[in-house]
Enzyme design. Structure first.
Site, PDB file in Angstrom:
ATOM      1  N   ASP A  51       0.839  -1.207   0.000  1.00 41.97           N
ATOM      2  CA  ASP A  51       0.000   0.000   0.000  1.00 41.97           C
ATOM      3  C   ASP A  51       0.876   1.261   0.000  1.00 41.97           C
ATOM      4  O   ASP A  51       0.358   2.377  -0.033  1.00 41.97           O
ATOM      5  CB  ASP A  51      -1.018  -0.005   1.147  1.00 41.97           C
ATOM      6  CG  ASP A  51      -0.366  -0.035   2.513  1.00 41.97           C
ATOM      7  OD1 ASP A  51       0.867  -0.154   2.600  1.00 41.97           O
ATOM      8  OD2 ASP A  51      -1.106   0.060   3.521  1.00 41.97           O
ATOM      9  N   SER A  52       2.206   1.076  -0.022  1.00 46.68           N
ATOM     10  CA  SER A  52       3.109   2.211  -0.271  1.00 46.68           C
ATOM     11  C   SER A  52       2.792   2.835  -1.628  1.00 46.68           C
ATOM     12  O   SER A  52       3.231   3.952  -1.911  1.00 46.68           O
ATOM     13  CB  SER A  52       4.570   1.748  -0.229  1.00 46.68           C
ATOM     14  OG  SER A  52       4.761   0.612  -1.050  1.00 46.68           O
ATOM     15  N   ASP A  90      -0.854  -6.217   0.131  1.00 45.63           N
ATOM     16  CA  ASP A  90      -1.177  -5.540   1.390  1.00 45.63           C
ATOM     17  C   ASP A  90      -2.677  -5.364   1.558  1.00 45.63           C
ATOM     18  O   ASP A  90      -3.363  -4.896   0.639  1.00 45.63           O
ATOM     19  CB  ASP A  90      -0.555  -4.129   1.378  1.00 45.63           C
ATOM     20  CG  ASP A  90       0.733  -4.071   2.151  1.00 45.63           C
ATOM     21  OD1 ASP A  90       1.027  -5.000   2.932  1.00 45.63           O
ATOM     22  OD2 ASP A  90       1.463  -3.075   1.983  1.00 45.63           O
ATOM     23  N   LYS A 119      -0.648  -9.411   3.330  1.00 46.66           N
ATOM     24  CA  LYS A 119       0.107  -8.883   4.469  1.00 46.66           C
ATOM     25  C   LYS A 119      -0.784  -7.906   5.221  1.00 46.66           C
ATOM     26  O   LYS A 119      -1.518  -7.135   4.604  1.00 46.66           O
ATOM     27  CB  LYS A 119       1.377  -8.172   3.989  1.00 46.66           C
ATOM     28  CG  LYS A 119       2.145  -7.488   5.122  1.00 46.66           C
ATOM     29  CD  LYS A 119       3.536  -7.089   4.704  1.00 46.66           C
ATOM     30  CE  LYS A 119       3.636  -5.800   3.930  1.00 46.66           C
ATOM     31  NZ  LYS A 119       3.110  -4.599   4.635  1.00 46.66           N
ATOM     32  N   GLU A 121      -0.777  -5.237   8.839  1.00 47.39           N
ATOM     33  CA  GLU A 121       0.072  -4.593   9.846  1.00 47.39           C
ATOM     34  C   GLU A 121      -0.496  -4.784  11.249  1.00 47.39           C
ATOM     35  O   GLU A 121      -1.714  -4.772  11.442  1.00 47.39           O
ATOM     36  CB  GLU A 121       0.179  -3.091   9.544  1.00 47.39           C
ATOM     37  CG  GLU A 121       0.856  -2.797   8.221  1.00 47.39           C
ATOM     38  CD  GLU A 121       1.022  -1.294   7.969  1.00 47.39           C
ATOM     39  OE1 GLU A 121       0.763  -0.477   8.886  1.00 47.39           O
ATOM     40  OE2 GLU A 121       1.417  -0.956   6.842  1.00 47.39           O
ATOM     41  N   GLU A 184       9.865  -3.657  10.249  1.00 47.93           N
ATOM     42  CA  GLU A 184      10.213  -2.371   9.636  1.00 47.93           C
ATOM     43  C   GLU A 184      10.670  -1.353  10.681  1.00 47.93           C
ATOM     44  O   GLU A 184      10.074  -1.259  11.774  1.00 47.93           O
ATOM     45  CB  GLU A 184       8.998  -1.806   8.883  1.00 47.93           C
ATOM     46  CG  GLU A 184       9.281  -0.431   8.262  1.00 47.93           C
ATOM     47  CD  GLU A 184       8.245   0.051   7.259  1.00 47.93           C
ATOM     48  OE1 GLU A 184       7.280  -0.686   6.973  1.00 47.93           O
ATOM     49  OE2 GLU A 184       8.410   1.178   6.761  1.00 47.93           O
TER      50      GLU A 184
HETATM   51  O1  KIV Z   1       3.576  -1.022   1.570  1.00 47.12           O
HETATM   52  C1  KIV Z   1       4.733  -1.435   1.496  1.00 47.12           C
HETATM   53  O2  KIV Z   1       5.422  -1.258   0.494  1.00 47.12           O
HETATM   54  C2  KIV Z   1       5.280  -2.134   2.643  1.00 47.12           C
HETATM   55  C3  KIV Z   1       6.758  -2.345   2.690  1.00 47.12           C
HETATM   56  C4  KIV Z   1       7.434  -1.069   2.926  1.00 47.12           C
HETATM   57  C5  KIV Z   1       7.141  -3.379   3.661  1.00 47.12           C
HETATM   58  O3  KIV Z   1       4.560  -2.494   3.519  1.00 47.12           O
END
Ligand code: KIV
Length: 267
Positions: A51-52, A90, A119, A121, A184
């Protein structure tokens, strides 16, 4: 001449087994077809559709505005390109916080879009969500330490130095069934401690060399993004500068009338 045999796809069990085989894992983010094809062909173990993308693709200052629909769109783009590596997607902010049932529904959507795993968080507080998604047969990668979706609680993207809550979070996510764990933004010593404390591969980003693998954001690794330049990023190329030069050359040639030349036209 015979073609080389197709490279073996990376499965979740193989990714997980890398740790016991003492094999470091290389993960990179990608958000679209061409980038995913390049990363896959380059030999990464996994692509993270992170989600970056809210920052490096959409231009927001955090990942918080990213929606589940947007994530599903990017997962579909990536999945069309990938032939070999694992695709982890994510779960974005708000798509798993209400209840474990919501987490399962959101995870199903990303798996149906083409991801092999999701993934999410959070540590102890998200263990129920991790367990529910794992019970639905969807592999989960955890994410502890600096969790960007908690930016407001943390008061910014700050290195997390508190060892006890971090270790408790990592153990809780592993106990809930995660097959791997992103760690992280923690001091290198703590990254190594978390790695010793769990039995699944840890994938570090700003967590030092003691993790079982590393992940970097595509735009950071390739020198395409100048919004944030954290200390842990190594730029393996300066594609942003190269692209600016190439486009400036194109503008010059168009304006001078030297592009297109005869060879760029049809007879
Ligand atoms: O969203 C993302 O790219 C991430 C990485 C920085 C681990 O969660």
């Amino acid at each position: 001449m015979s073609l080389p045999p197709p490279a073996k796809p990376v499965t979740v069990p193989e990714f997980r087994a890398a740790r016991s085989q003492n094999r470091k894992l290389a993960v990179v983010t990608a958000y679209e077809f061409t980038a995913a094809a390049i990363a896959d062909a380059a030999g990464v173990d996994a692509i993270l559709v992170g989600d970056s993308l809210g920052m490096v693709v959409q231009g927001h200052s955090t990942s918080l505005p990213v929606t589940l629909n947007e994530m599903a769109y990017h997962v579909r783009c990536v999945a069309r390109a990938v032939k070999r590596c694992l695709i982890v997607a994510d779960l974005p902010f708000g798509s798993y916080h209400e209840s474990p049932a919501q987490a399962v529904r959101s995870a199903v959507e990303l798996i149906q879009a083409g991801a092999h795993a999701v993934k999410l968080e959070g540590g102890e507080r998200m263990a129920d969500a991790v367990a529910a998604v794992v019970r639905a047969d969807i592999p989960v990668m955890g994410h502890v330490g600096l969790t960007p979706q908690s930016v407001h609680r943390m008061g910014g993207f700050k290195v997390q130095r508190d060892a006890e809550p971090l270790l408790a979070d990592a153990r809780a996510v592993e106990a809930a069934g995660a097959f791997s764990l992103v760690v992280e933004g923690v001091p290198s010593e703590l990254g190594a401690k978390v790695t010793q404390a769990v039995g699944v591969p840890t994938i570090g980003i700003g967590a030092g060399p003691g993790c079982d693998g590393q992940v970097l954001v595509w735009h950071d690794l390739l020198g395409l993004y100048d919004g944030l330049r954290p200390k842990f990023v190594k730029r393996y190329a300066e594609l942003g500068a190269a692209a600016r030069e190439a486009i400036a050359a194109y503008c010059t040639e168009v304006r001078a009338g030297t592009f297109p030349a005869a060879e760029h036209g049809f007879k």
